[in-house]
Design a protein around this motif. Sequence first.
Motif, PDB file in Angstrom:
ATOM      1  N   ASN A   1      24.018  -6.051  12.496  1.00 42.54           N
ATOM      2  CA  ASN A   1      23.236  -4.823  12.361  1.00 42.54           C
ATOM      3  C   ASN A   1      22.106  -5.080  11.377  1.00 42.54           C
ATOM      4  OD1 ASN A   1      24.980  -3.207  14.009  1.00 42.54           O
ATOM      5  ND2 ASN A   1      26.421  -3.108  12.308  1.00 42.54           N
ATOM      6  N   SER A   2      20.911  -4.627  11.713  1.00 44.67           N
ATOM      7  CA  SER A   2      19.781  -4.835  10.810  1.00 44.67           C
ATOM      8  C   SER A   2      18.852  -3.634  10.840  1.00 44.67           C
ATOM      9  CB  SER A   2      19.014  -6.114  11.179  1.00 44.67           C
ATOM     10  OG  SER A   2      18.624  -6.101  12.537  1.00 44.67           O
ATOM     11  N   THR A   3      18.165  -3.441   9.738  1.00 40.00           N
ATOM     12  CA  THR A   3      17.210  -2.338   9.609  1.00 40.00           C
ATOM     13  C   THR A   3      16.221  -2.718   8.522  1.00 40.00           C
ATOM     14  OG1 THR A   3      17.032   0.074   9.303  1.00 40.00           O
ATOM     15  CG2 THR A   3      18.624  -1.069   7.907  1.00 40.00           C
ATOM     16  N   LEU A   4      14.999  -2.210   8.626  1.00 41.02           N
ATOM     17  CA  LEU A   4      13.964  -2.622   7.672  1.00 41.02           C
ATOM     18  C   LEU A   4      13.129  -1.426   7.254  1.00 41.02           C
ATOM     19  CD1 LEU A   4      12.606  -4.997   6.191  1.00 41.02           C
ATOM     20  CD2 LEU A   4      11.117  -5.280   8.187  1.00 41.02           C
ATOM     21  N   GLN A   5      13.060  -1.224   5.920  1.00 36.30           N
ATOM     22  CA  GLN A   5      12.235  -0.171   5.343  1.00 36.30           C
ATOM     23  C   GLN A   5      11.166  -0.801   4.450  1.00 36.30           C
ATOM     24  OE1 GLN A   5      15.792   0.119   5.278  1.00 36.30           O
ATOM     25  NE2 GLN A   5      15.474   1.254   7.174  1.00 36.30           N
ATOM     26  N   ILE A   6       9.971  -0.208   4.454  1.00 37.26           N
ATOM     27  CA  ILE A   6       8.879  -0.691   3.608  1.00 37.26           C
ATOM     28  C   ILE A   6       8.471   0.402   2.620  1.00 37.26           C
ATOM     29  CG2 ILE A   6       8.053  -2.317   5.345  1.00 37.26           C
ATOM     30  CD1 ILE A   6       5.740  -0.321   5.892  1.00 37.26           C
ATOM     31  N   GLY A   7       7.627   0.004   1.660  1.00 32.16           N
ATOM     32  CA  GLY A   7       7.209   0.893   0.579  1.00 32.16           C
ATOM     33  C   GLY A   7       7.784   0.347  -0.708  1.00 32.16           C
ATOM     34  N   ASP A   8       7.173  -0.685  -1.246  1.00 31.53           N
ATOM     35  CA  ASP A   8       7.766  -1.508  -2.297  1.00 31.53           C
ATOM     36  C   ASP A   8       8.192  -0.720  -3.531  1.00 31.53           C
ATOM     37  OD1 ASP A   8       8.325  -4.240  -3.366  1.00 31.53           O
ATOM     38  OD2 ASP A   8       6.890  -3.553  -4.865  1.00 31.53           O
ATOM     39  N   GLY A   9       9.471  -0.886  -3.928  1.00 32.26           N
ATOM     40  CA  GLY A   9      10.021  -0.174  -5.076  1.00 32.26           C
ATOM     41  C   GLY A   9       9.405  -0.578  -6.401  1.00 32.26           C
ATOM     42  N   ASP A  10       9.019  -1.841  -6.553  1.00 35.91           N
ATOM     43  CA  ASP A  10       8.392  -2.278  -7.797  1.00 35.91           C
ATOM     44  C   ASP A  10       7.062  -1.578  -8.019  1.00 35.91           C
ATOM     45  OD1 ASP A  10      10.227  -4.092  -8.960  1.00 35.91           O
ATOM     46  OD2 ASP A  10       9.697  -5.598  -7.472  1.00 35.91           O
ATOM     47  N   HIS A  11       6.296  -1.386  -6.956  1.00 43.80           N
ATOM     48  CA  HIS A  11       5.017  -0.702  -7.107  1.00 43.80           C
ATOM     49  C   HIS A  11       5.219   0.770  -7.456  1.00 43.80           C
ATOM     50  CE1 HIS A  11       3.430  -4.351  -5.275  1.00 43.80           C
ATOM     51  NE2 HIS A  11       2.245  -3.965  -5.677  1.00 43.80           N
ATOM     52  N   ILE A  12       6.265   1.385  -6.914  1.00 38.55           N
ATOM     53  CA  ILE A  12       6.568   2.772  -7.295  1.00 38.55           C
ATOM     54  C   ILE A  12       6.945   2.829  -8.765  1.00 38.55           C
ATOM     55  CG2 ILE A  12       8.123   4.718  -6.913  1.00 38.55           C
ATOM     56  CD1 ILE A  12       8.353   3.835  -3.994  1.00 38.55           C
ATOM     57  N   ALA A  13       7.811   1.913  -9.201  1.00 39.50           N
ATOM     58  CA  ALA A  13       8.269   1.917 -10.590  1.00 39.50           C
ATOM     59  C   ALA A  13       7.124   1.692 -11.564  1.00 39.50           C
ATOM     60  CB  ALA A  13       9.350   0.856 -10.782  1.00 39.50           C
TER      61      ALA A  13
ATOM     62  N   TRP B   1       0.823  -1.216   0.000  1.00 34.02           N
ATOM     63  CA  TRP B   1       0.000   0.000   0.000  1.00 34.02           C
ATOM     64  C   TRP B   1       0.856   1.266   0.000  1.00 34.02           C
ATOM     65  CZ3 TRP B   1       0.249   3.261   4.310  1.00 34.02           C
ATOM     66  CH2 TRP B   1      -0.593   4.386   4.272  1.00 34.02           C
ATOM     67  N   LEU B   2       1.938   1.271   0.781  1.00 33.16           N
ATOM     68  CA  LEU B   2       2.766   2.466   0.875  1.00 33.16           C
ATOM     69  C   LEU B   2       3.497   2.726  -0.439  1.00 33.16           C
ATOM     70  CD1 LEU B   2       3.682   4.730   2.772  1.00 33.16           C
ATOM     71  CD2 LEU B   2       5.635   3.294   3.413  1.00 33.16           C
ATOM     72  N   GLY B   3       3.952   1.666  -1.105  1.00 35.39           N
ATOM     73  CA  GLY B   3       4.553   1.851  -2.424  1.00 35.39           C
ATOM     74  C   GLY B   3       3.573   2.483  -3.390  1.00 35.39           C
ATOM     75  N   GLN B   4       2.323   2.010  -3.363  1.00 33.14           N
ATOM     76  CA  GLN B   4       1.281   2.574  -4.218  1.00 33.14           C
ATOM     77  C   GLN B   4       1.001   4.032  -3.853  1.00 33.14           C
ATOM     78  OE1 GLN B   4      -0.827   0.511  -6.576  1.00 33.14           O
ATOM     79  NE2 GLN B   4      -1.091   2.589  -7.338  1.00 33.14           N
ATOM     80  N   LEU B   5       0.918   4.325  -2.536  1.00 36.55           N
ATOM     81  CA  LEU B   5       0.654   5.693  -2.090  1.00 36.55           C
ATOM     82  C   LEU B   5       1.768   6.638  -2.524  1.00 36.55           C
ATOM     83  CD1 LEU B   5      -1.071   7.689  -0.398  1.00 36.55           C
ATOM     84  CD2 LEU B   5       0.316   7.032   1.582  1.00 36.55           C
ATOM     85  N   HIS B   6       3.002   6.222  -2.354  1.00 34.89           N
ATOM     86  CA  HIS B   6       4.125   7.073  -2.765  1.00 34.89           C
ATOM     87  C   HIS B   6       4.115   7.303  -4.276  1.00 34.89           C
ATOM     88  CE1 HIS B   6       6.810   6.425   1.064  1.00 34.89           C
ATOM     89  NE2 HIS B   6       5.678   7.057   1.310  1.00 34.89           N
ATOM     90  N   ALA B   7       3.790   6.270  -5.023  1.00 39.82           N
ATOM     91  CA  ALA B   7       3.696   6.435  -6.473  1.00 39.82           C
ATOM     92  C   ALA B   7       2.629   7.467  -6.833  1.00 39.82           C
ATOM     93  CB  ALA B   7       3.380   5.092  -7.133  1.00 39.82           C
ATOM     94  N   ASP B   8       1.481   7.382  -6.198  1.00 40.48           N
ATOM     95  CA  ASP B   8       0.407   8.343  -6.465  1.00 40.48           C
ATOM     96  C   ASP B   8       0.848   9.769  -6.135  1.00 40.48           C
ATOM     97  OD1 ASP B   8      -1.195   6.229  -7.217  1.00 40.48           O
ATOM     98  OD2 ASP B   8      -2.319   6.156  -5.333  1.00 40.48           O
TER      99      ASP B   8
END
Length: 403
Positions: free
Chosen positions: A134-146, A85-92
């Motif tokens: 060390n670990s870290t996690l980001q969401i907001g799928d890049g494929d959906h933005i592209a 959803w966040l990838g889609q929202l950022h794309a919009d």
Amino acid sequence: MNPSIKKLARIAEKKTRTVIGLMSGTSLDGLDIALCEIEGSGPETEVSLLNFITKPYQKKDREKLRKVTSVEQISLKDLCYIHTWLGQLHADMIVEALFEWDIKPEKVDCIGSHGQTIYHLPNRDLNGDETPLNSTLQIGDGDHIAVNTGILTISDFRQKHTAFGGEGAPMAPLVDEWLFRDKNEHRVLLNIGGIANYTFMPAREAKEMKKFSTDTGPGNTLIDAVVKSKFDKPFDRGGKIAASGNVIKPLLNKMLEDSWFQSDEEKSTGPEYFNLNWIKEKENQAGFSGSDISDKDMVATVTELTARTVAQNLQNHIPANLPVVIYPSGGGAHNGFLMERISHYLDQAELREFSELGISPDAKEAVIFAVLANETVGGYGFNFSTKYGSDQNIHFGKISFPV
């Protein structure tokens, strides 16, 4: 050859690229979108900020993100859905911004998307039974933005940093050196987002002095959390609430005793560590209960904590009496009272507007990710001291094609 690879090669060969940088921080206020013209790569990188806007999140969007951000237990169903959803929202939001700027998507070479950090976990915060990573996690799928913008997208930048032994943050110093280091002026680029961090860049002429960068601890994250909890406001505008309260010194001292502040090494942190539960723990250690401290006094105390820890870290790493100029950016730069308190402790330093460096302070973090993306598609990478004991040139981010 895959036509997408051919297009990537053409972009890589360009001398000047049009790149969008995206940043969504821990405050969850919205998506920063920076449209940049970037010439060259590496230390010769030059950036012109063409347009900038922050697309605010709606209240329902913020609540959705809070369900999965900096919490230890979440619904996998929610995480799976919100990542997409966040990838889609950022794309919009990108498509909307480009329409407002009267720029067609095909004029943009690529997007550099930071995504939304939902958990940041340096190995110092692990329990003793886990393998130290060390670990870290980001969401907001890049494929959906592209796919939904039609623009090549680079995302998930922090994973390569951790793969080579870094903590995944802060990453801005990699770019700061290229864009903002001066021949004669000793500079501190101080970013006060949810977490405060800085890059100390001695003048190029001072060859014996080395750059240093680190998180200093909480920036706005504790202030915002208390103001949200006690006043149902997203932040303390201008620091007015803090200015009306009194610092509770025994509580502040107990906060400053936390082991996180005792090490002088380069390090990172997040709201997973500094949060309302952390404040409650310090209250208990100092012998207070929640009702003992007024709401405005608590805001004043955590604001003072940010000012003190920023100032102390700078004092520990910058030679005494060295003339330095501090350029603040991030949401905290708009908190006039907080900046006054930082200036109080750093009275020998000069504070100047970040805009004097040619970029809006609000756009700075988004510009950083535009440059990271530009380097991935067309540069030789960033020199990075790895856990394997050698310096290597590293490219950050994963590439998503529109088709």
